[in-house]
Design a protein around this motif. Structure first.
Motif, PDB file in Angstrom:
ATOM      1  N   LYS A   1      30.207 -12.812  61.948  1.00  0.00           N
ATOM      2  CA  LYS A   1      30.421 -13.451  62.436  1.00  0.00           C
ATOM      3  C   LYS A   1      30.670 -14.580  61.827  1.00  0.00           C
ATOM      4  O   LYS A   1      30.411 -14.854  60.545  1.00  0.00           O
ATOM      5  CB  LYS A   1      29.413 -14.238  63.690  1.00  0.00           C
ATOM      6  N   PRO A   2      31.785 -14.938  62.092  1.00  0.00           N
ATOM      7  CA  PRO A   2      33.240 -14.865  63.255  1.00  0.00           C
ATOM      8  C   PRO A   2      33.669 -13.429  62.895  1.00  0.00           C
ATOM      9  O   PRO A   2      34.543 -13.245  61.938  1.00  0.00           O
ATOM     10  CB  PRO A   2      33.590 -16.425  63.760  1.00  0.00           C
ATOM     11  N   GLY A   3      33.847 -12.833  64.038  1.00  0.00           N
ATOM     12  CA  GLY A   3      34.429 -11.450  63.749  1.00  0.00           C
ATOM     13  C   GLY A   3      35.929 -10.978  63.395  1.00  0.00           C
ATOM     14  O   GLY A   3      37.166 -10.921  62.702  1.00  0.00           O
ATOM     15  N   LYS A   4      36.492 -12.504  64.219  1.00  0.00           N
ATOM     16  CA  LYS A   4      37.965 -12.860  63.802  1.00  0.00           C
ATOM     17  C   LYS A   4      38.610 -12.638  62.764  1.00  0.00           C
ATOM     18  O   LYS A   4      39.880 -13.249  62.334  1.00  0.00           O
ATOM     19  CB  LYS A   4      38.919 -14.197  64.822  1.00  0.00           C
ATOM     20  N   ARG A   5      37.802 -13.607  61.553  1.00  0.00           N
ATOM     21  CA  ARG A   5      38.396 -13.616  60.322  1.00  0.00           C
ATOM     22  C   ARG A   5      37.866 -12.780  59.761  1.00  0.00           C
ATOM     23  O   ARG A   5      38.883 -12.800  58.390  1.00  0.00           O
ATOM     24  CB  ARG A   5      37.132 -14.740  59.939  1.00  0.00           C
ATOM     25  N   ALA A   6      37.563 -11.803  59.820  1.00  0.00           N
ATOM     26  CA  ALA A   6      37.256 -10.909  59.047  1.00  0.00           C
ATOM     27  C   ALA A   6      38.398  -9.587  58.989  1.00  0.00           C
ATOM     28  O   ALA A   6      38.141  -8.569  59.859  1.00  0.00           O
ATOM     29  CB  ALA A   6      36.396  -9.938  59.219  1.00  0.00           C
ATOM     30  N   LEU A   7      39.340 -10.098  58.452  1.00  0.00           N
ATOM     31  CA  LEU A   7      40.045  -8.890  58.842  1.00  0.00           C
ATOM     32  C   LEU A   7      39.787  -7.874  56.725  1.00  0.00           C
ATOM     33  O   LEU A   7      39.919  -8.170  56.319  1.00  0.00           O
ATOM     34  CB  LEU A   7      41.653  -9.779  58.598  1.00  0.00           C
ATOM     35  N   PRO A   8      40.746  -7.085  57.453  1.00  0.00           N
ATOM     36  CA  PRO A   8      40.851  -5.387  56.321  1.00  0.00           C
ATOM     37  C   PRO A   8      41.596  -6.996  55.286  1.00  0.00           C
ATOM     38  O   PRO A   8      42.228  -7.157  54.868  1.00  0.00           O
ATOM     39  CB  PRO A   8      41.748  -4.575  56.413  1.00  0.00           C
ATOM     40  N   GLY A   9      40.721  -6.529  53.930  1.00  0.00           N
ATOM     41  CA  GLY A   9      40.602  -6.686  52.376  1.00  0.00           C
ATOM     42  C   GLY A   9      40.111  -8.485  52.315  1.00  0.00           C
ATOM     43  O   GLY A   9      39.992  -8.548  50.993  1.00  0.00           O
ATOM     44  N   VAL A  10      39.692  -8.832  52.718  1.00  0.00           N
ATOM     45  CA  VAL A  10      38.536 -10.118  53.419  1.00  0.00           C
ATOM     46  C   VAL A  10      37.669 -10.129  52.453  1.00  0.00           C
ATOM     47  O   VAL A  10      36.964  -8.228  52.694  1.00  0.00           O
ATOM     48  CB  VAL A  10      38.493 -10.776  54.004  1.00  0.00           C
ATOM     49  N   THR A  11      37.710 -10.923  51.217  1.00  0.00           N
ATOM     50  CA  THR A  11      36.213 -10.547  50.066  1.00  0.00           C
ATOM     51  C   THR A  11      35.587 -12.169  50.734  1.00  0.00           C
ATOM     52  O   THR A  11      35.614 -12.587  50.750  1.00  0.00           O
ATOM     53  CB  THR A  11      36.929 -10.512  48.298  1.00  0.00           C
ATOM     54  N   ALA A  12      34.439 -11.632  50.633  1.00  0.00           N
ATOM     55  CA  ALA A  12      32.892 -13.147  50.901  1.00  0.00           C
ATOM     56  C   ALA A  12      32.061 -12.827  49.705  1.00  0.00           C
ATOM     57  O   ALA A  12      31.120 -11.863  49.147  1.00  0.00           O
ATOM     58  CB  ALA A  12      32.559 -13.166  52.323  1.00  0.00           C
ATOM     59  N   GLY A  13      31.700 -14.184  48.855  1.00  0.00           N
ATOM     60  CA  GLY A  13      30.748 -14.658  48.574  1.00  0.00           C
ATOM     61  C   GLY A  13      29.519 -14.163  49.018  1.00  0.00           C
ATOM     62  O   GLY A  13      29.481 -15.951  49.879  1.00  0.00           O
ATOM     63  N   LEU A  14      28.318 -14.058  48.547  1.00  0.00           N
ATOM     64  CA  LEU A  14      26.981 -13.896  49.838  1.00  0.00           C
ATOM     65  C   LEU A  14      26.350 -15.524  49.367  1.00  0.00           C
ATOM     66  O   LEU A  14      26.549 -15.909  48.318  1.00  0.00           O
ATOM     67  CB  LEU A  14      25.993 -13.142  48.710  1.00  0.00           C
ATOM     68  N   LEU A  15      25.671 -16.206  49.657  1.00  0.00           N
ATOM     69  CA  LEU A  15      24.604 -16.949  49.761  1.00  0.00           C
ATOM     70  C   LEU A  15      23.733 -17.143  48.933  1.00  0.00           C
ATOM     71  O   LEU A  15      22.789 -16.438  50.241  1.00  0.00           O
ATOM     72  CB  LEU A  15      25.030 -17.902  51.004  1.00  0.00           C
ATOM     73  N   ASP A  16      23.884 -18.260  48.414  1.00  0.00           N
ATOM     74  CA  ASP A  16      22.186 -18.242  48.018  1.00  0.00           C
ATOM     75  C   ASP A  16      21.407 -19.196  49.330  1.00  0.00           C
ATOM     76  O   ASP A  16      22.164 -19.803  49.939  1.00  0.00           O
ATOM     77  CB  ASP A  16      21.754 -19.102  46.734  1.00  0.00           C
ATOM     78  N   ASN A  17      19.857 -19.272  49.394  1.00  0.00           N
ATOM     79  CA  ASN A  17      18.859 -20.218  50.073  1.00  0.00           C
ATOM     80  C   ASN A  17      20.065 -21.137  50.224  1.00  0.00           C
ATOM     81  O   ASN A  17      19.265 -22.130  51.131  1.00  0.00           O
ATOM     82  CB  ASN A  17      17.687 -19.521  49.708  1.00  0.00           C
ATOM     83  N   ASP A  18      20.100 -21.845  49.234  1.00  0.00           N
ATOM     84  CA  ASP A  18      20.074 -23.651  49.582  1.00  0.00           C
ATOM     85  C   ASP A  18      21.927 -24.078  49.691  1.00  0.00           C
ATOM     86  O   ASP A  18      22.533 -24.794  50.248  1.00  0.00           O
ATOM     87  CB  ASP A  18      20.542 -24.088  47.705  1.00  0.00           C
ATOM     88  N   GLY A  19      22.858 -22.547  49.900  1.00  0.00           N
ATOM     89  CA  GLY A  19      23.760 -22.996  50.652  1.00  0.00           C
ATOM     90  C   GLY A  19      24.981 -22.527  50.029  1.00  0.00           C
ATOM     91  O   GLY A  19      26.350 -22.294  50.497  1.00  0.00           O
ATOM     92  N   SER A  20      24.453 -22.437  48.378  1.00  0.00           N
ATOM     93  CA  SER A  20      25.900 -22.478  48.175  1.00  0.00           C
ATOM     94  C   SER A  20      25.951 -20.746  47.211  1.00  0.00           C
ATOM     95  O   SER A  20      25.198 -20.045  47.820  1.00  0.00           O
ATOM     96  CB  SER A  20      25.399 -23.432  46.460  1.00  0.00           C
ATOM     97  N   ILE A  21      28.012 -20.230  46.877  1.00  0.00           N
ATOM     98  CA  ILE A  21      27.873 -18.879  46.084  1.00  0.00           C
ATOM     99  C   ILE A  21      27.269 -19.009  45.476  1.00  0.00           C
ATOM    100  O   ILE A  21      26.882 -19.856  43.646  1.00  0.00           O
ATOM    101  CB  ILE A  21      29.145 -19.385  46.146  1.00  0.00           C
TER     102      ILE A  21
END
Length: 354
Positions: free
Chosen positions: A102-122
């Motif tokens: 979520k949101p799925g509309k942003r999840a295009l093939p090739g998109v990468t995302a950094g996992l967030l720590d508990n304080d909300g930072s990458i």
């Protein structure tokens, strides 16, 4: 036609349990006589009174993933936040997964995302995932930057509480949203009828001569999907992976062959057994994926009793329960539960159909 509206009922919102009982075995248990419709409310510990030497207890030993994670697009570190829910590992290294995004509309093939720590930072370790593509059922195939998904779950993962629990997960949920016999990781939701058992109650049943065995069904996100079509028979069930060992199949068959009773702990256990039973009531070992949909007047063939929590209106789970006992008797019992202020759904009280 089976009208979905027949399985509707009104539930006061305050009866939806937001936290578990103070003790695992501290819930109340409604005991419903399948034939007469009579019901009484007893403490859960009284379950030992309903099983005799030679009976068998069959439960689901799946374990809930710490599968809810949060991430931000690497191309937009100030925004574009994703919520990720792991659904199913796709390779032995557990690097590729089917997941909900979520949101799925942003999840295009090739998109990468950094996992967030508990304080909300990458995170500073470079832990991330890449979107491979979208599946036909609306989930996404993703690939993590590392094969150590266990470490990712422990560091970034949250227990995925059901949508009707209106709070974030807390430290206590890591234990209380798992059964005491949970072993095989792979579920996105707990088999909640089993949450009431303690090692002491299981030991007492064993001492009384009650057999015990496990099936595995990895509960999927579709378990919370309501039936939205008017004719319930047109509902499309979700797929869930199951395992039934020869040892468990033999215990079920021998128990019933000798005139004793099989108690299924939860609707997920029923889904496995009924996926592996032949018309003569014989259960066979197996492994696969099931889309079985049980609704009245379909009979259940492999179980004599059912322990289950109270279920959502218009849900496939309430329809399954109505295969054990007439729908009218089940809904009448639900009205008693509401009047007696019993607690509903995953962290709530339970019902034993005998």
């Amino acid at each position: 036609m089976l009208s979905t509206a027949l399985f509707d009922y009104e539930l006061p919102e305050e009866l939806i349990a937001q936290h578990p009982a103070a003790r695992r075995d501290g819930s109340r248990m409604m005991v419903l006589n399948r034939k007469s419709g009579e019901c009484v409310i007893r403490p859960f510990s009284a379950i030992v009174d309903y099983l005799e030497p030679g009976d068998a207890l069959i439960y689901n030993d799946t374990r809930v993933l710490r599968g809810r994670m949060y991430a931000r697009k690497n191309s937009d570190p100030a925004g574009a936040k994703f919520e990720l829910l792991l659904v199913e590992a796709l390779d032995s290294e557990r690097r590729r997964w089917n997941a909900m995004l979520k949101p799925g509309k942003r999840a295009l093939p090739g998109v990468t995302a950094g996992l967030l720590d508990n304080d909300g930072s990458i995170n500073s370790d470079g832990d991330s995932f890449c979107v491979i593509g979208r599946n036909g059922d609306g989930t996404f195939e993703i690939e993590f930057s590392t094969t150590d998904s266990d470490r990712l779950q422990q560091r970034y993962g949250h227990i995925p509480l059901p949508p009707y629990i209106s709070r974030g997960d807390e430290n206590a949920d890591a234990e209380r949203y798992q059964t005491v016999y949970a072993q095989k990781e792979g579920a996105v939701a707990a088999p909640t009828a089993g949450l009431h058992f303690t090692p002491e109650i299981l030991a007492e049943l064993k001492a009384r001569g009650v057999g015990e065995a496990a099936v595995t069904l990895h509960v999927g996100p579709g378990t919370f999907k309501p039936v939205s079509v008017e004719n319930a028979e047109e509902h499309q069930m979700h797929s869930e992976e199951y395992f039934l060992t020869p040892e468990t199949a033999e215990l079920v068959n021998s128990t019933r062959r000798t005139g004793h009773k099989v108690l299924a702990v939860g609707t997920t256990t029923v889904r496995v057994l009924e996926s592996c039973v032949t018309p003569d009531g014989t259960v066979h070992a197996g492994h696969g994926k099931t889309r079985i949909f049980l609704y009245p007047p379909k009979p259940v063939l492999a179980e004599d009793m059912l322990l289950t929590n109270f279920h959502l209106p218009k849900s496939t789970l309430l329809m399954l329960v109505s295969c054990f006992c007439d729908r009218e008797k089940v809904l009448a019992a639900y009205q008693v539960a509401i009047r007696e202020r019993m607690r509903f759904f995953s962290y709530g009280d339970c019902m034993l159909l005998v």
